[in-house]
Design an enzyme around this catalytic site. Structure first.
Site, mmCIF file in Angstrom:
data_model
loop_
_atom_site.group_PDB
_atom_site.id
_atom_site.type_symbol
_atom_site.label_atom_id
_atom_site.label_comp_id
_atom_site.label_asym_id
_atom_site.label_seq_id
_atom_site.Cartn_x
_atom_site.Cartn_y
_atom_site.Cartn_z
ATOM 1 N N HIS A 9 0.828 -1.220 0.000
ATOM 2 C CA HIS A 9 0.000 0.000 0.000
ATOM 3 C C HIS A 9 0.861 1.270 0.000
ATOM 4 O O HIS A 9 0.430 2.313 0.471
ATOM 5 C CB HIS A 9 -0.946 0.035 1.205
ATOM 6 C CG HIS A 9 -1.689 -1.250 1.405
ATOM 7 N ND1 HIS A 9 -2.899 -1.528 0.811
ATOM 8 C CD2 HIS A 9 -1.362 -2.368 2.110
ATOM 9 C CE1 HIS A 9 -3.298 -2.740 1.157
ATOM 10 N NE2 HIS A 9 -2.384 -3.274 1.938
ATOM 11 N N LYS A 56 15.598 21.757 -11.633
ATOM 12 C CA LYS A 56 14.983 20.453 -11.883
ATOM 13 C C LYS A 56 15.906 19.452 -12.574
ATOM 14 O O LYS A 56 16.687 19.794 -13.453
ATOM 15 C CB LYS A 56 13.724 20.615 -12.759
ATOM 16 C CG LYS A 56 12.551 21.263 -12.072
ATOM 17 C CD LYS A 56 12.043 20.469 -10.872
ATOM 18 C CE LYS A 56 11.309 19.230 -11.268
ATOM 19 N NZ LYS A 56 9.943 19.505 -11.709
ATOM 20 N N SER A 99 14.507 21.233 -16.735
ATOM 21 C CA SER A 99 13.271 21.925 -17.074
ATOM 22 C C SER A 99 13.639 23.204 -17.808
ATOM 23 O O SER A 99 14.677 23.813 -17.533
ATOM 24 C CB SER A 99 12.512 22.246 -15.787
ATOM 25 O OG SER A 99 11.664 23.356 -15.998
ATOM 26 N N GLU A 139 9.985 7.954 -17.054
ATOM 27 C CA GLU A 139 8.650 8.514 -17.324
ATOM 28 C C GLU A 139 8.179 8.176 -18.731
ATOM 29 O O GLU A 139 7.024 7.796 -18.942
ATOM 30 C CB GLU A 139 8.667 10.040 -17.141
ATOM 31 C CG GLU A 139 8.660 10.454 -15.679
ATOM 32 C CD GLU A 139 8.729 11.961 -15.487
ATOM 33 O OE1 GLU A 139 8.462 12.406 -14.365
ATOM 34 O OE2 GLU A 139 9.068 12.686 -16.436
#
Ligand code: ARG
Length: 492
Positions: free
Chosen positions: A160, A287, A281, A294
């Site tokens: 979980h 970043k 970024s 991804e």
């Protein structure tokens, strides 16, 4: 209507094809990818026709020479593909006839584009599955190498997405290995089932020539000729099976990706993904985004889309061949490309992942990861598991209230929950003690993980350069005989 005067194949038509229909129905732009396989299929067909006396030796030799030249023209980018010739098959045949004359026109004797295309896709996919298998193995090897370095690296295991029990990082990595190993099995299985020759089924009913289907099958490395001519030209199960296998594999990579993305975040901070696999970024200078995982996670959706497209393509199609089937190629080709690219990116990236051991360890210390160990300890002292569960629940509550892990409670405090608790409990409550206790087959004990890695190396038939496991370590594991039985089973 915009009429084009260069009609392809038929005296049957009084009218030329509409120019847009010609473009609309052509597949050469994408099926030229199977040119090599188409030539291999034609070579085998010509040799077979000669063997059974339908072609003369000199006709066969002319065809072989012509096709060999065409192959070289294609390889050197000198071949002129034409939309008017519709697909890869007609393009090559037309060029052959241009090169060698009448013998070229005889190549299509006893065959149809229907069995031809079914043969080409199978040959194509067989080659690509081999390439995918190689990349997959490279990734598995990278995982094994990393796992070997982290058989003692403690981290939290989650259920979980909450800290559940301590594990070692190598054990987590080996879970990914197992997932991918099932994919490798599925790929092999798929390759086995697709390796059947449709050649000779012709349009749908077979042919009236005395063909030798075993001979052409053998020349192409197929296991045997397909059993039913209608099924041969209409079956695309193998493409669906492959895409299903690819979808499962991509689903695995998406899970792998998701964990890497989480772990690379500042909140987890368990791993570092090297700069070469990340991008910045355009607006936020600080970043470092985990682009590779991804993108792989995103691409998994696309492959599953192709699986659904192929299933829908085949659903309700009457026997035998229908032009619908031309739609099988783009989803299939894109599945192959996507899979190869994702595996390649992962196989390149995984060796450079850096585990931040201290952070992993610290995280495992939070969240009462050894609560089950305390319950098991009480069970060993004679308490029923449900009662032990209750007792530990109370101890955890004290820990939560006083912001301490179970191992940080005093013996006196622990004894208020059960007088059976003794000094040795702290060994049980330690992360090291917890993982070491799980030394059965499939467990997370460092020594078991080392054996799992060794077994995996045997299954893959690879060796890790620095990995050594002593006979003593092997004997320590009671379950070793069962591991080797599992191994034998896998080797069969
Ligand atoms: N381009 C076609 C395909 O990809 C080849 C087979 C065409 N056969 C036919 N009868 N139109 O399926």
């Amino acid at each position: 209507m915009n009429i084009n005067s260069q009609k392809l194949s038929s005296a049957r038509f009084a009218q030329a094809t509409d120019a847009f229909v010609e473009i609309f129905t052509a597949s050469v732009d994408f099926d030229k990818r199977m040119a090599n396989q188409d030539i291999q299929g034609s070579l085998a067909h010509a040799k077979m026709l000669c063997k059974v006396g339908v072609l003369t030796d000199s006709e066969r030799d002319l065809i072989i020479r012509g096709l060999t030249q065409i192959q070289s023209e294609i390889e050197h980018g000198e071949f002129e593909w034409s939309i008017q010739q519709e697909d890869v098959h007609m393009n090559i045949e037309a060029r052959l006839t241009h090169l060698i004359g009448i013998a070229g026109k005889k190549l299509h004797t006893g065959r149809s584009r229907n069995d031809q295309v079914a043969t080409d896709i199978r040959l194509y996919l067989r080659d690509e599955i081999a390439a995918i298998g190689d990349e997959l193995k490279r990734l598995q090897l990278a995982i094994l190498n990393l796992a070997e370095q982290h058989t003692d690296t403690i981290m939290p295991g989650f259920t979980h997405l909450q800290v559940a029990q301590p594990i070692v990082f190598g054990h987590h990595l080996m879970a990914w290995f197992e997932m991918l190993n099932r994919d490798a099995d599925r790929l092999r299985d798929c390759a086995k089932r697709l390796n059947v020759s449709p050649l000779g089924a012709a349009a749908l009913a077979g042919t009236s020539y005395p063909i030798d289907r075993h001979f052409s099958a053998e020349l192409l490395g197929f296991s045997y000729p397909s059993a039913n001519s209608l099924d041969s030209v209409s079956d695309r199960d193998f493409a669906i099976e492959f895409t299903a296998t690819a979808s499962i594999l991509m689903m695995h990579l998406s899970r792998f990706s998701e964990e890497l993305i989480l772990w690379a975040s500042a909140q987890f901070n368990f791993i570092d993904i090297p700069d070469a696999f990340c991008t910045g970024s355009s607006i936020m200078p600080q970043k470092k985004n985990p682009d590779v995982p991804e993108l792989v996670r995103g691409k998994s959706g696309r492959v599953t889309g192709h699986l659904v497209a192929l299933l829908m393509l085949m659903k309700s199609q009457p026997l035998a061949y229908n032009k619908d089937n031309q739609e099988d190629k783009e989803p299939l080709f894109d599945t192959v490309d996507t899979l190869l690219n994702c595996l390649r990116a992962y196989a390149d990236m995984v060796p450079h992942l850096v585990a931040k051991k201290e952070n992993m360890y610290r995280a495992a210390k939070q969240g009462f990861a050894t609560a089950t160990d305390l319950a098991d300890y009480l069970v060993r002292k004679g308490v029923a598991f449900r009662d032990a569960h209750e007792i530990v629940g109370l101890a955890v509550r004290l820990g939560v209230e006083t912001k301490r892990d179970l191992s940080e409670l005093t013996l006196a405090e622990l004894q208020t929950f059960s007088p059976l608790i003794g000094e040795e409990v702290f060994e049980v409550l330690s992360l090291e003690g917890s993982v070491a206790a799980r030394s059965h087959i499939g467990g997370t004990a460092p020594e078991t993980v080392r054996i799992a890695i060794r077994t995996a190396c045997e299954r893959l038939e690879v060796q890790l350069p620095h990995f050594h496991i002593s006979g003593e370590e092997l004997r320590l594991n009671l379950y070793q005989p069962q591991i080797s039985t599992a191994c034998q089973h896998l080797a069969e």
